[in-house]
Design a protein around this motif. Structure first.
Motif, PDB file in Angstrom:
ATOM      1  N   GLN A  55      60.825  22.118 -83.098  1.00 58.56           N
ATOM      2  CA  GLN A  55      61.025  23.410 -84.119  1.00 58.56           C
ATOM      3  C   GLN A  55      61.263  24.529 -83.696  1.00 58.56           C
ATOM      4  N   PHE A 107      63.830  22.979 -87.833  1.00 55.28           N
ATOM      5  CA  PHE A 107      64.394  21.780 -86.521  1.00 55.28           C
ATOM      6  C   PHE A 107      65.695  22.186 -86.657  1.00 55.28           C
ATOM      7  N   GLY A 114      57.339  29.275 -82.447  1.00 53.43           N
ATOM      8  CA  GLY A 114      58.054  28.909 -84.294  1.00 53.43           C
ATOM      9  C   GLY A 114      57.320  30.049 -84.686  1.00 53.43           C
ATOM     10  N   GLY A 115      56.976  30.419 -85.854  1.00 53.19           N
ATOM     11  CA  GLY A 115      56.259  30.940 -87.157  1.00 53.19           C
ATOM     12  C   GLY A 115      57.250  32.102 -87.381  1.00 53.19           C
ATOM     13  N   THR A 151      56.553  30.341 -95.078  1.00 50.78           N
ATOM     14  CA  THR A 151      55.777  30.746 -95.100  1.00 50.78           C
ATOM     15  C   THR A 151      55.787  31.339 -96.477  1.00 50.78           C
ATOM     16  N   SER A 162      57.204  20.947 -96.532  1.00 47.20           N
ATOM     17  CA  SER A 162      55.585  20.523 -96.614  1.00 47.20           C
ATOM     18  C   SER A 162      55.294  20.777 -98.361  1.00 47.20           C
ATOM     19  N   THR A 185      59.749  24.187 -92.072  1.00 49.18           N
ATOM     20  CA  THR A 185      59.862  24.428 -91.307  1.00 49.18           C
ATOM     21  C   THR A 185      61.048  24.058 -90.681  1.00 49.18           C
ATOM     22  N   ARG A 209      59.005  28.200 -88.596  1.00 54.32           N
ATOM     23  CA  ARG A 209      57.612  27.965 -89.757  1.00 54.32           C
ATOM     24  C   ARG A 209      57.759  29.297 -90.513  1.00 54.32           C
ATOM     25  N   LEU A 256      54.999  16.019 -86.708  1.00 49.26           N
ATOM     26  CA  LEU A 256      55.237  17.321 -88.483  1.00 49.26           C
ATOM     27  C   LEU A 256      53.839  17.362 -88.400  1.00 49.26           C
ATOM     28  N   SER A 274      54.692  25.145 -96.603  1.00 50.20           N
ATOM     29  CA  SER A 274      55.408  25.797 -95.435  1.00 50.20           C
ATOM     30  C   SER A 274      56.727  25.533 -95.602  1.00 50.20           C
TER      31      SER A 274
END
Length: 511
Positions: free
Chosen positions: A53, A375, A441-442, A58, A366, A373, A56, A341, A371
């Motif tokens: 990952q 990879f 991530g994020g 949003t 998801s 995500t 992520r 996940l 979100s």
């Protein structure tokens, strides 16, 4: 009077020097065995890690479906709003730069049931438009089309039964839909949707798969448990059917047109059917508490990517963790390159997956945690080249000749201690791969444009993927094992001879 001759007893034969010599020989033997015995698995190449990952997102509402456009390379996201959003609804269709994760545009409004524009969720992405854009479902019977930078989607609503399934048709600009027992091919215009051809199915239809190149449509018969083929030229069944085994109803179909395989999601089982033989070629079972949500096939990497989502609240109905699985489409085997996940469950919708050509980037939507995500593909560590000795490198000492017992052999120096184990040779070290630990991530940052072919923008931040570093193997199993055994045997023989020689010299008659 001369004292009688006597001999030494057995307890006097093994003097401290002899005991020290034996201990030294033993140390040499142990050091040689330790250096010469190959490490378990030393002859195996380093294994690649799973997909990692890297981001992520949003920023695209609650994603309901994904589609990576095969020509423009843009990632389209059909979304609903997120409960409690203070700034209003987030529903619509988003165009995203897959390399940077930046939202390129947001189509908020679509044709409503009365013909007036309305902000509606992009429920299901039916397929790509020529060049760029997507067909998508809105409401119960609406079909719309939109592309990046469009202010609103175009299209309209059908009357009558609700649309349950939709895929782009073999004919450009058309969409094939299932409405109860009707299979229909519809044309999507600027302000309307028109049914061009229609077919009555033997029973209620289910998920679709359309091979636009071959002109084949596969539709699920939910009542009789079969997959039925329809020719797109005459829009009629051609008699080809594949019987499904017992199990859950089909929730989705996905074509691997290059290999002639249909992938079918059936609850806790993912199945692959060979079209030529009409037989089940492979099946994959879920982990406890999981169900298969979606699969997509990437012909360039010969891989299929599936999302398994947890169903229910842990621990009663699952562990709350879904997974991304990767399968080889040639061997139909699990490649064990997937990823966990956390939080991906089916309580607020079905997860979906899209993949960049070549499998370098995978996107998992998801709805449960609103979100998207990202990879990245694993990068296997490469073995380092064998180091070349330099003039300053210390050379290994030459081995001394093995001592041989006999009357002509010189007596060992009584003052010499046990041999030094470090003088027996040089041990080749094993260099293991090092993890740079630079994943993140994020957050998404624009920059490099090499993330996905055919796209513009930045690259997903987060550093390099997987583990990096160089590794070298100290030996292969058979190359060092036999020399080690031979050397051990020689040293044991030498040590035994030395002890026997000591016994002979120390055991002579004394006055």
């Amino acid at each position: 009077m001369t004292a009688p001759f006597r001999t030494r007893g057995r307890s006097d034969l093994l003097r401290p020097r002899a005991a020290g010599a034996l201990a030294g020989v033993t140390a040499v033997v142990l050091s040689v065995v330790a250096a010469g015995t190959p490490t378990a698995g030393a002859d195996e190449p380093p294994a690649a890690e799973g997909y990692e990952q890297t981001a992520r997102l949003t920023t695209v509402g609650k994603p309901l479906d994904l589609l990576l456009h095969p020509e423009s390379g843009k990632l389209y996201v059909g979304s609903d709003t997120v409960a409690g959003t203070p700034d209003g609804s987030l529903a619509g269709v988003y165009a995203v730069d897959p390399a940077s994760g930046n939202v390129l545009s947001w189509v908020k409004t679509s044709p409503g049931s009365t013909g007036a524009p309305a902000q509606l969720p992009g429920k299901r992405l039916a397929g790509p438009l020529p060049g760029d854009g997507v067909h998508y479902l809105v409401g119960l019977r609406g079909i719309a089309a939109a592309k990046d930078s469009d202010a609103a989607g175009s299209g309209g609503w059908l009357t009558g039964t609700s649309i349950t399934q939709a895929r782009s048709g073999a004919k450009a600009g058309t969409v094939v839909v299932v409405r109860g027992t009707r299979l229909e091919e519809v044309a999507v215009g600027q302000t309307s949707v028109t049914v061009e051809r229609s077919l009555t199915l033997p029973a209620t239809g289910g998920p679709l798969a359309v091979d636009t190149a071959a002109g084949q449509i596969w539709v699920t018969d939910k009542t009789n448990g079969v997959l039925r083929r329809v020719g797109s030229a005459d829009f009629a069944p051609d008699g080809k059917e594949i019987a499904l085994g017992t199990g859950a109803a089909v929730s989705f179909l996905e074509w691997d047109t290059g290999r002639g395989v249909l992938w079918a999601g059936r609850g806790t089982v993912l199945e692959a059917y060979d079209i030529a033989s009409g037989e089940l070629a492979a099946s994959f079972d879920a982990r406890p508490g999981d169900t298969v949500a979606d699969v997509t096939v990437d012909p360039r990497s010969d891989r299929a990517f599936a999302v398994w989502q947890d169903w229910g609240n842990p621990p009663e109905e699952g562990d709350g963790v879904g997974r991304l699985a990767v399968y080889d489409t040639a061997t139909l085997k699990d490649l064990d390159l997937g990823a966990e996940l956390p939080g991906v469950n089916g309580q607020l919708g079905t997860s979906s997956v899209a993949v960049a050509p070549g499998g370098d980037a995978v996107f998992v939507a998801s709805p449960s945690d609103a979100s998207l995500t990202v990879f990245k593909a694993p990068v296997p560590p490469a073995p380092s080249p064998t180091p070349t000795p330099t003039p300053t490198d210390p050379e290994s000492p030459s081995p001394s000749p093995d001592p041989t017992p006999g009357g002509t052999d010189p007596a060992p120096d009584p003052s010499s201690g046990p041999p030094d184990p470090t003088d027996s040779g040089t041990t080749v070290p094993v260099d293991g791969p090092a993890d740079d630990g630079s994943s993140a991530g994020g957050t998404v940052d624009s920059g490099d444009t090499s993330g996905v072919p055919g796209t513009a923008g930045g690259s997903v931040s987060g550093g390099s993927l997987g583990t990096t570093g160089d590794g070298s193997l100290a030996s292969t199993g058979s190359d060092l094992l036999l020399p080690a055994v031979a050397g051990t045997a020689a040293l044991l023989a030498a040590g035994t001879a030395a002890i026997l020689w000591r016994r002979r010299t120390n055991g002579r008659l004394e006055p």
